[in-house]
Design a protein around this motif. Structure first.
Motif, short mmCIF file in Angstrom:
data_model
loop_
_atom_site.label_atom_id
_atom_site.label_comp_id
_atom_site.label_asym_id
_atom_site.label_seq_id
_atom_site.Cartn_x
_atom_site.Cartn_y
_atom_site.Cartn_z
N GLU A 60 12.52 3.77 -13.84
CA GLU A 60 11.99 5.18 -13.81
C GLU A 60 11.78 5.18 -12.00
O GLU A 60 11.33 6.23 -11.08
CB GLU A 60 10.27 5.12 -14.41
N ARG A 61 11.14 4.11 -11.75
CA ARG A 61 10.72 4.27 -9.70
C ARG A 61 11.95 3.95 -8.70
O ARG A 61 11.88 5.16 -8.19
CB ARG A 61 10.20 2.80 -10.10
N SER A 62 13.19 3.83 -9.41
CA SER A 62 14.04 4.25 -8.40
C SER A 62 14.94 5.77 -9.36
O SER A 62 15.88 5.65 -8.75
CB SER A 62 15.56 2.80 -9.31
N GLY A 63 14.17 6.11 -9.94
CA GLY A 63 14.73 7.26 -10.43
C GLY A 63 15.67 7.58 -11.42
O GLY A 63 16.30 8.41 -12.15
N GLY A 64 15.93 6.90 -12.19
CA GLY A 64 16.95 6.67 -13.52
C GLY A 64 15.73 6.60 -14.58
O GLY A 64 14.66 6.50 -15.30
N ALA A 65 16.22 5.52 -15.68
CA ALA A 65 15.91 5.83 -17.23
C ALA A 65 16.17 4.55 -17.51
O ALA A 65 17.30 3.93 -17.92
CB ALA A 65 15.63 6.87 -17.61
N LEU A 66 15.19 4.48 -19.53
CA LEU A 66 16.15 3.57 -19.87
C LEU A 66 16.71 3.98 -21.32
O LEU A 66 15.06 4.61 -21.57
CB LEU A 66 14.20 2.05 -20.15
N HIS A 67 17.18 4.17 -21.55
CA HIS A 67 16.93 4.28 -23.01
C HIS A 67 17.97 3.07 -24.26
O HIS A 67 18.57 2.40 -23.08
CB HIS A 67 18.65 5.23 -22.91
N ARG A 73 0.34 -1.27 -0.37
CA ARG A 73 -0.41 0.23 -0.03
C ARG A 73 0.67 1.19 -0.10
O ARG A 73 0.06 3.04 -0.28
CB ARG A 73 -1.03 0.04 1.44
N GLY A 74 2.12 1.24 -0.17
CA GLY A 74 3.27 2.16 0.14
C GLY A 74 3.77 2.18 -0.60
O GLY A 74 3.33 1.80 -2.08
N THR A 75 5.29 3.01 -0.70
CA THR A 75 5.34 3.51 -2.47
C THR A 75 7.24 3.22 -2.06
O THR A 75 7.89 3.94 -3.24
CB THR A 75 5.27 5.14 -2.85
N ASP A 76 7.13 2.76 -1.42
CA ASP A 76 9.03 2.88 -0.93
C ASP A 76 9.24 1.68 -1.64
O ASP A 76 8.95 0.55 -1.94
CB ASP A 76 8.77 1.88 0.28
N THR A 77 10.07 1.58 -2.42
CA THR A 77 10.96 1.04 -3.47
C THR A 77 11.86 -0.45 -3.65
O THR A 77 11.23 -0.46 -3.77
CB THR A 77 11.15 1.55 -4.63
N GLY A 78 12.78 -0.01 -1.65
CA GLY A 78 13.33 -1.02 -1.32
C GLY A 78 14.32 -0.29 -1.92
O GLY A 78 14.76 0.80 -2.85
N HIS A 79 15.63 -1.27 -1.72
CA HIS A 79 17.10 -1.33 -2.11
C HIS A 79 17.35 -2.76 -2.71
O HIS A 79 17.45 -3.83 -1.37
CB HIS A 79 17.80 -0.17 -1.48
N ALA A 80 18.67 -2.80 -3.41
CA ALA A 80 19.16 -4.23 -3.15
C ALA A 80 20.22 -3.89 -3.97
O ALA A 80 20.73 -2.59 -4.70
CB ALA A 80 18.44 -5.18 -4.22
N ALA A 122 20.41 5.63 -6.85
CA ALA A 122 20.91 4.84 -5.77
C ALA A 122 19.68 5.51 -4.65
O ALA A 122 18.74 6.70 -4.34
CB ALA A 122 22.56 6.11 -5.08
N PRO A 123 19.39 4.53 -3.29
CA PRO A 123 18.52 4.88 -2.57
C PRO A 123 18.69 6.32 -1.54
O PRO A 123 20.07 6.37 -2.05
CB PRO A 123 18.98 3.57 -1.70
N GLY A 164 30.79 -5.31 -6.29
CA GLY A 164 30.22 -4.39 -5.02
C GLY A 164 30.35 -4.21 -4.47
O GLY A 164 31.70 -3.85 -3.73
N PRO A 165 30.01 -4.11 -2.54
CA PRO A 165 28.48 -3.58 -2.73
C PRO A 165 28.09 -1.86 -3.56
O PRO A 165 28.79 -0.93 -3.95
CB PRO A 165 28.34 -3.04 -1.39
N LEU A 166 26.63 -2.45 -5.01
CA LEU A 166 26.40 -1.36 -5.51
C LEU A 166 24.71 -0.69 -4.96
O LEU A 166 24.21 -1.36 -6.09
CB LEU A 166 26.71 -1.39 -7.17
N PRO A 167 24.22 -0.24 -4.21
CA PRO A 167 22.90 -0.31 -3.72
C PRO A 167 22.26 0.61 -4.51
O PRO A 167 23.00 1.39 -4.89
CB PRO A 167 23.25 0.62 -2.34
N VAL A 168 21.00 0.49 -5.23
CA VAL A 168 20.74 0.90 -5.80
C VAL A 168 18.81 1.38 -5.20
O VAL A 168 18.38 0.12 -4.69
CB VAL A 168 20.43 0.15 -7.01
#
Length: 413
Positions: free
Chosen positions: A390-397, A270-277, A412-413, A308-312
C-alpha cells in the motif's frame, strides 16, 4: 458553505430593503398627491374672494389664468371649461368637498356672490399631476436598493470567503496529516470556532509527532540491541568446519543484519519518501537465497521473473523484507516437500509479484490483521507485505486455489 452564506445575506438584505423601500415609495406617492392637491386647492381658493367682490368680466379673466379651475355662478353661468357634477351641486348648496373621479381628483369649494347666492369653484387635478415625479423617485429608490443589495453581497462574500478559506485550510491540513506530512499546520487565526478547531488540530499533530518520535526511537533501540546476538552468531558461524555450511549461515546472518540496519534507518526517517528499487534484481536475489533452503527441504521451485530493470516505488530494504515475508510464510506454514512458484510480471503501473504454494492455505482471513497468526508466529509477515504494498501505491490479494496464492501489486515510482 459560501453559497449558503451568500443566499442568507441576500435574503436578509432583500427583506430589509423591502421593509424600508416599500413604505418609502408609498410615502413618495402620497407626498406627490398631497402637493398636487394642495396646489390646486390654493388656486381654487384664490378665486373665492373674487366671486364676491369682482365683476363678471374680471372674474372671467382671472379664471382663464388658472388651469383646471372653473367657477359656477348662482345664475347657472359657468366660467371655464367643466361639466356640472354632483360634487358641484353640493358646492352650490354650501358644501365644500373633494373626491376621486375618472382621470384625476375633483376639488369643489363653496362660494357666495354679492347677493349671498351660492356658487362653487371647481378645481380638477389630473392623474399625471398627482403622480408627477413619482416614477423618477421610484427609479432612484430601486437603484439605491440594488446598490445596497450589491454592497451587502460583496460584504457577505468576503465574510463567506474567510469562513470557506478557514474550512478549506483545515481540510487540506487534515489531508496532509493523513498522508504522513506531520509538519502540516493549520492557521490558528481563522475566524471564530474555526480558529479553535485549527489550534486543536495543531495540538493533535504535535502529539502525533511526539508519539511517532518516541516509537521510532524505541524501534531503533530494540533493533540495535539485536545486533549483539547477531554478531555472536556470526562468530559462531565462522567457527564451523564445513565451509559451505558456514558460508550459508554467514549469508543468512548478514541478511538479518541488513534487515536490522534497514529497520533502524527506517525508524529514524522523518519523511514519507518510500524510495525505489529494481524489483527484478531484488526479487531475483531473495529467491536465490531461499532456493538453497528449498533444496534442503525437498521443495520444487518454479521461478518466472520478468527481465529488468523494473522500478517500483519501494525501497530496496522494504522490498526485500516483503519478499522474505512471503517466502518465509511458505516455509513456515507448509510441510516439507510442498512446491511453490514465484512469478514477477511488469504492469502498466508498476509490477506484480505472485507467490503461490500447494499447501493447506490460510485458516481464515483474520491473519491479515497485524499480530494475528494461525500457526503460532508473530503474525506480522502478511501485515508487513500489505503495508509495504500500500505504501508503494499497490495492494495485497490472497486467493485459495489448492493452496495459497498471494498477489502483490507494486506501484511505479
Amino acid at each position: 458553505m459560501r453559497r449558503r452564506v451568500l443566499l442568507l445575506v441576500a435574503a436578509i438584505a432583500a427583506l430589509l430593503l423591502l421593509a424600508f423601500l416599500v413604505p418609502l415609495a408609498v410615502l413618495v406617492r402620497t407626498v406627490a398627491e398631497d402637493r398636487a392637491v394642495a396646489t390646486a386647492t390654493a388656486e381654487a381658493q384664490s378665486l373665492v374672494p373674487l366671486v364676491a367682490t369682482s365683476d363678471r368680466e374680471s372674474l372671467r379673466l382671472a379664471v382663464e389664468q388658472v388651469d383646471g379651475v372653473a367657477v359656477f355662478l348662482p345664475d347657472g353661468t359657468v366660467l371655464g371649461t367643466a361639466d356640472r357634477t354632483p360634487l358641484v351641486e353640493l358646492g352650490t348648496r354650501g358644501v365644500s368637498a373633494s373626491a376621486d373621479v375618472p382621470g384625476g381628483r375633483e376639488i369643489v369649494t363653496a362660494v357666495r356672490d354679492r347677493t349671498g347666492a351660492g356658487g362653487a369653484v371647481r378645481a380638477f387635478v389630473p392623474d399625471a399631476e398627482l403622480t408627477r415625479g413619482v416614477a423618477h423617485s421610484w427609479l432612484i429608490l430601486a437603484g439605491l436598493g440594488v446598490a445596497l443589495l450589491v454592497v451587502g453581497l460583496v460584504l457577505g462574500d468576503r465574510l463567506a470567503r474567510s469562513f470557506v478559506r478557514g474550512a478549506t485550510d483545515l481540510a487540506q491540513v487534515s489531508d496532509r496529516l493523513a498522508r504522513g506530512d506531520l509538519a502540516a499546520r493549520a492557521d490558528p487565526a481563522a475566524p471564530g470556532e474555526l480558529g479553535s478547531v485549527a489550534r486543536a488540530l495543531n495540538g493533535l499533530a504535535e502529539r502525533i509527532s511526539e508519539l511517532l518520535r518516541e516509537e521510532r526511537e524505541s524501534v531503533a533501540d530494540v533493533a540495535h540491541r539485536v545486533r549483539t546476538p547477531l554478531t555472536a552468531l556470526k562468530l559462531e558461524a565462522e567457527s564451523l568446519r564445513d565451509p559451505a555450511e558456514a558460508g550459508r549461515i554467514e549469508a543468512a546472518v548478514e541478511g538479518v543484519e541488513r534487515a536490522v540496519t534497514g529497520a533502524i534507518a527506517q525508524a529514524r526517517q522523518r519523511g514519507t519518501d518510500t524510495g525505489h528499487a529494481d524489483a527484478a534484481v531484488v526479487v531475483g536475489e531473495r529467491v536465490a537465497f531461499w532456493a538453497v533452503l528449498a533444496e534442503d527441504t525437498d521443495r520444487a521451485v518454479t521461478v518466472d521473473l520478468a527481465p529488468g530493470p523494473l522500478p517500483v516505488a519501494l525501497g530496496r530494504t522494504d522490498l526485500a523484507a516483503l519478499v522474505d515475508a512471503l517466502l518465509g510464510n511458505v516455509f513456515a506454514h507448509t510441510p516439507d516437500g510442498t512446491a511453490f512458484a514465484v512469478r514477477l510480471r511488469a504492469t502498466g503501473s508498476g509490477a506484480e509479484l505472485e507467490v503461490a504454494d500447494a499447501g493447506p492455505g490460510l485458516p481464515d482471513t483474520a491473519v491479515l490483521r497485524r499480530g494475528v497468526s494461525g500457526a503460532g508466529s508473530t503474525g506480522l509477515g502478511l501485515d508487513i507485505v500489505r503495508r509495504s504494498a500500500e505504501r508503494s501505491g499497490g495492494a495485497l490479494h490472497l486467493e485459495h486455489r489448492g493452496g495459497l496464492r498471494a498477489v502483490v501489486t507494486l506501484g511505479a515510482p
